[in-house]
Design a protein around this motif. Structure first.
Motif, PDB file in Angstrom:
ATOM      1  N   ARG A  29      40.478   2.376  99.385  1.00 54.58           N
ATOM      2  CA  ARG A  29      39.820   3.292  98.452  1.00 54.58           C
ATOM      3  C   ARG A  29      40.361   2.993  97.060  1.00 54.58           C
ATOM      4  O   ARG A  29      41.574   2.912  96.868  1.00 54.58           O
ATOM      5  CB  ARG A  29      40.106   4.743  98.839  1.00 54.58           C
ATOM      6  CG  ARG A  29      39.521   5.121 100.197  1.00 54.58           C
ATOM      7  CD  ARG A  29      39.934   6.518 100.616  1.00 54.58           C
ATOM      8  NE  ARG A  29      41.369   6.735 100.700  1.00 54.58           N
ATOM      9  CZ  ARG A  29      42.147   6.368 101.704  1.00 54.58           C
ATOM     10  NH1 ARG A  29      41.629   5.728 102.742  1.00 54.58           N
ATOM     11  NH2 ARG A  29      43.437   6.622 101.719  1.00 54.58           N
ATOM     12  N   VAL A  30      39.454   2.817  96.103  1.00 54.45           N
ATOM     13  CA  VAL A  30      39.860   2.481  94.744  1.00 54.45           C
ATOM     14  C   VAL A  30      39.336   3.544  93.787  1.00 54.45           C
ATOM     15  O   VAL A  30      38.203   3.999  93.907  1.00 54.45           O
ATOM     16  CB  VAL A  30      39.305   1.089  94.336  1.00 54.45           C
ATOM     17  CG1 VAL A  30      39.533   0.817  92.864  1.00 54.45           C
ATOM     18  CG2 VAL A  30      39.941   0.007  95.181  1.00 54.45           C
ATOM     19  N   ASP A  31      40.197   3.919  92.850  1.00 54.14           N
ATOM     20  CA  ASP A  31      39.801   4.831  91.782  1.00 54.14           C
ATOM     21  C   ASP A  31      40.257   4.190  90.477  1.00 54.14           C
ATOM     22  O   ASP A  31      41.344   3.615  90.405  1.00 54.14           O
ATOM     23  CB  ASP A  31      40.465   6.197  91.982  1.00 54.14           C
ATOM     24  CG  ASP A  31      39.835   7.275  91.127  1.00 54.14           C
ATOM     25  OD1 ASP A  31      38.780   7.017  90.515  1.00 54.14           O
ATOM     26  OD2 ASP A  31      40.402   8.378  91.061  1.00 54.14           O
ATOM     27  N   GLN A  32      39.416   4.286  89.465  1.00 55.17           N
ATOM     28  CA  GLN A  32      39.682   3.601  88.211  1.00 55.17           C
ATOM     29  C   GLN A  32      39.373   4.529  87.053  1.00 55.17           C
ATOM     30  O   GLN A  32      38.462   5.354  87.142  1.00 55.17           O
ATOM     31  CB  GLN A  32      38.803   2.352  88.163  1.00 55.17           C
ATOM     32  CG  GLN A  32      38.933   1.508  86.951  1.00 55.17           C
ATOM     33  CD  GLN A  32      38.153   0.220  87.116  1.00 55.17           C
ATOM     34  OE1 GLN A  32      38.308  -0.486  88.093  1.00 55.17           O
ATOM     35  NE2 GLN A  32      37.303  -0.076  86.162  1.00 55.17           N
ATOM     36  N   ALA A  33      40.108   4.388  85.959  1.00 57.67           N
ATOM     37  CA  ALA A  33      39.881   5.202  84.768  1.00 57.67           C
ATOM     38  C   ALA A  33      38.477   4.962  84.228  1.00 57.67           C
ATOM     39  O   ALA A  33      37.946   3.853  84.322  1.00 57.67           O
ATOM     40  CB  ALA A  33      40.914   4.874  83.700  1.00 57.67           C
ATOM     41  N   GLU A  34      37.880   6.004  83.667  1.00 55.70           N
ATOM     42  CA  GLU A  34      36.511   5.888  83.159  1.00 55.70           C
ATOM     43  C   GLU A  34      36.397   4.878  82.029  1.00 55.70           C
ATOM     44  O   GLU A  34      35.382   4.233  81.871  1.00 55.70           O
ATOM     45  CB  GLU A  34      36.011   7.265  82.704  1.00 55.70           C
ATOM     46  CG  GLU A  34      35.744   8.184  83.878  1.00 55.70           C
ATOM     47  CD  GLU A  34      35.189   9.533  83.442  1.00 55.70           C
ATOM     48  OE1 GLU A  34      34.599   9.622  82.350  1.00 55.70           O
ATOM     49  OE2 GLU A  34      35.353  10.483  84.217  1.00 55.70           O
ATOM     50  N   GLY A  35      37.442   4.739  81.244  1.00 53.39           N
ATOM     51  CA  GLY A  35      37.412   3.779  80.139  1.00 53.39           C
ATOM     52  C   GLY A  35      37.601   2.349  80.593  1.00 53.39           C
ATOM     53  O   GLY A  35      37.584   1.433  79.789  1.00 53.39           O
ATOM     54  N   GLY A  36      37.776   2.132  81.872  1.00 50.94           N
ATOM     55  CA  GLY A  36      37.983   0.791  82.404  1.00 50.94           C
ATOM     56  C   GLY A  36      39.452   0.406  82.368  1.00 50.94           C
ATOM     57  O   GLY A  36      40.315   1.176  81.951  1.00 50.94           O
ATOM     58  N   LEU A  37      39.724  -0.791  82.808  1.00 44.89           N
ATOM     59  CA  LEU A  37      41.106  -1.275  82.859  1.00 44.89           C
ATOM     60  C   LEU A  37      41.523  -1.825  81.505  1.00 44.89           C
ATOM     61  O   LEU A  37      40.721  -2.452  80.808  1.00 44.89           O
ATOM     62  CB  LEU A  37      41.236  -2.372  83.910  1.00 44.89           C
ATOM     63  CG  LEU A  37      41.026  -1.928  85.349  1.00 44.89           C
ATOM     64  CD1 LEU A  37      41.005  -3.125  86.278  1.00 44.89           C
ATOM     65  CD2 LEU A  37      42.119  -0.964  85.773  1.00 44.89           C
ATOM     66  N   PRO A  38      42.775  -1.606  81.118  1.00 48.13           N
ATOM     67  CA  PRO A  38      43.254  -2.187  79.861  1.00 48.13           C
ATOM     68  C   PRO A  38      43.412  -3.701  80.023  1.00 48.13           C
ATOM     69  O   PRO A  38      43.357  -4.219  81.129  1.00 48.13           O
ATOM     70  CB  PRO A  38      44.608  -1.504  79.664  1.00 48.13           C
ATOM     71  CG  PRO A  38      45.050  -1.155  81.041  1.00 48.13           C
ATOM     72  CD  PRO A  38      43.787  -0.849  81.807  1.00 48.13           C
ATOM     73  N   ASN A  39      43.622  -4.365  78.932  1.00 50.75           N
ATOM     74  CA  ASN A  39      43.794  -5.813  78.962  1.00 50.75           C
ATOM     75  C   ASN A  39      45.232  -6.149  79.358  1.00 50.75           C
ATOM     76  O   ASN A  39      46.027  -6.586  78.547  1.00 50.75           O
ATOM     77  CB  ASN A  39      43.446  -6.418  77.596  1.00 50.75           C
ATOM     78  CG  ASN A  39      43.444  -7.933  77.633  1.00 50.75           C
ATOM     79  OD1 ASN A  39      43.364  -8.532  78.700  1.00 50.75           O
ATOM     80  ND2 ASN A  39      43.553  -8.546  76.484  1.00 50.75           N
ATOM     81  N   CYS A  40      45.549  -5.916  80.609  1.00 50.86           N
ATOM     82  CA  CYS A  40      46.897  -6.195  81.105  1.00 50.86           C
ATOM     83  C   CYS A  40      47.072  -7.697  81.285  1.00 50.86           C
ATOM     84  O   CYS A  40      46.221  -8.353  81.878  1.00 50.86           O
ATOM     85  CB  CYS A  40      47.123  -5.522  82.456  1.00 50.86           C
ATOM     86  SG  CYS A  40      47.135  -3.743  82.383  1.00 50.86           S
ATOM     87  N   LYS A  41      48.176  -8.190  80.753  1.00 50.71           N
ATOM     88  CA  LYS A  41      48.548  -9.577  80.993  1.00 50.71           C
ATOM     89  C   LYS A  41      49.873  -9.638  81.742  1.00 50.71           C
ATOM     90  O   LYS A  41      50.123 -10.570  82.474  1.00 50.71           O
ATOM     91  CB  LYS A  41      48.668 -10.339  79.672  1.00 50.71           C
ATOM     92  CG  LYS A  41      47.364 -10.465  78.921  1.00 50.71           C
ATOM     93  CD  LYS A  41      47.560 -11.167  77.611  1.00 50.71           C
ATOM     94  CE  LYS A  41      46.255 -11.189  76.827  1.00 50.71           C
ATOM     95  NZ  LYS A  41      46.440 -11.716  75.485  1.00 50.71           N
ATOM     96  N   THR A  42      50.685  -8.604  81.488  1.00 50.15           N
ATOM     97  CA  THR A  42      52.012  -8.561  82.095  1.00 50.15           C
ATOM     98  C   THR A  42      52.227  -7.234  82.814  1.00 50.15           C
ATOM     99  O   THR A  42      51.639  -6.218  82.468  1.00 50.15           O
ATOM    100  CB  THR A  42      53.108  -8.736  81.028  1.00 50.15           C
ATOM    101  OG1 THR A  42      52.954  -7.717  80.034  1.00 50.15           O
ATOM    102  CG2 THR A  42      53.027 -10.105  80.376  1.00 50.15           C
ATOM    103  N   PHE A  43      53.096  -7.284  83.831  1.00 55.34           N
ATOM    104  CA  PHE A  43      53.416  -6.114  84.637  1.00 55.34           C
ATOM    105  C   PHE A  43      54.918  -5.939  84.739  1.00 55.34           C
ATOM    106  O   PHE A  43      55.677  -6.903  84.658  1.00 55.34           O
ATOM    107  CB  PHE A  43      52.859  -6.267  86.059  1.00 55.34           C
ATOM    108  CG  PHE A  43      51.426  -5.869  86.174  1.00 55.34           C
ATOM    109  CD1 PHE A  43      51.083  -4.565  86.473  1.00 55.34           C
ATOM    110  CD2 PHE A  43      50.418  -6.794  85.987  1.00 55.34           C
ATOM    111  CE1 PHE A  43      49.766  -4.189  86.582  1.00 55.34           C
ATOM    112  CE2 PHE A  43      49.099  -6.430  86.098  1.00 55.34           C
ATOM    113  CZ  PHE A  43      48.772  -5.117  86.397  1.00 55.34           C
TER     114      PHE A  43
END
Length: 179
Positions: A29-43
């Protein structure tokens, strides 16, 4: 010549009971923010209280970082996004009581029966929900969550279980777009 008589209502009841006992396969099951995913490059990992890391925690962290690297991300101290996980495990009986219904005919008669099975013994399994959460570090807000219900041999995940469950959840997390 003998003829069997079929009661349509009985057949429908049997079909409904059989359908109720089937279990659907676990799915992510996946839930995601309404604004979409940020531009993640690093974790990086969300810091946890200063307690010794459990074997499960070490295995999950290793697998999550390996999977994210496969998807094109990298690890950094001051990361774009932070990751954490939750594993909620509880013991549940492995053998559940069951009910069976049957109908048949022969020798000029129609018969039916109901059977009940009660488990004896204490064979239990570990069941739970595994969740990975991604947080936008700049906004300090959760932007993605993936979870999966599963069963485990023990409350502590072994390496194979950690690898399998992390891969299944992060399969739904997008690959990083090349620059």
């Amino acid at each position: 010549m003998r003829t069997a008589v079929v009661f349509p209502g009985l057949m429908v009841c049997v079909a409904l009971l059989a359908g109720c006992t089937a279990t659907a396969p676990s799915r992510v099951r996946v839930d995601q923010a309404e604004g979409g995913l940020p531009n993640c490059k690093t974790f990086a990992w969300i810091p946890t209280p200063q307690q010794p890391a459990t074997l499960t925690e070490q295995r999950v962290k290793t697998e999550v970082l390996a999977k994210l690297k496969e998807k094109g991300y990298s690890e950094a101290e001051k990361a774009d996004c932070r990751v954490t996980y939750v594993l909620d495990v509880h013991e549940r009986p492995k053998n559940k009581p069951s009910v069976g219904v049957g109908a048949g005919g022969g020798s000029g008669g129609i018969g039916g029966g109901i059977g009940v099975s009660l488990p004896i013994g204490k064979r239990n399994e570990q069941a739970g929900t595994f969740t990975i959460d991604i947080v936008d570090a700049a906004k300090n807000a959760q932007v993605w969550s993936g979870s999966l219900d599963a069963t485990f041999a023990k409350a502590e995940l072994n390496e194979d279980e950690a690898r399998e469950i992390v891969a299944k959840v992060l399969e739904r997390y997008p690959d990083r777009a090349p620059n």
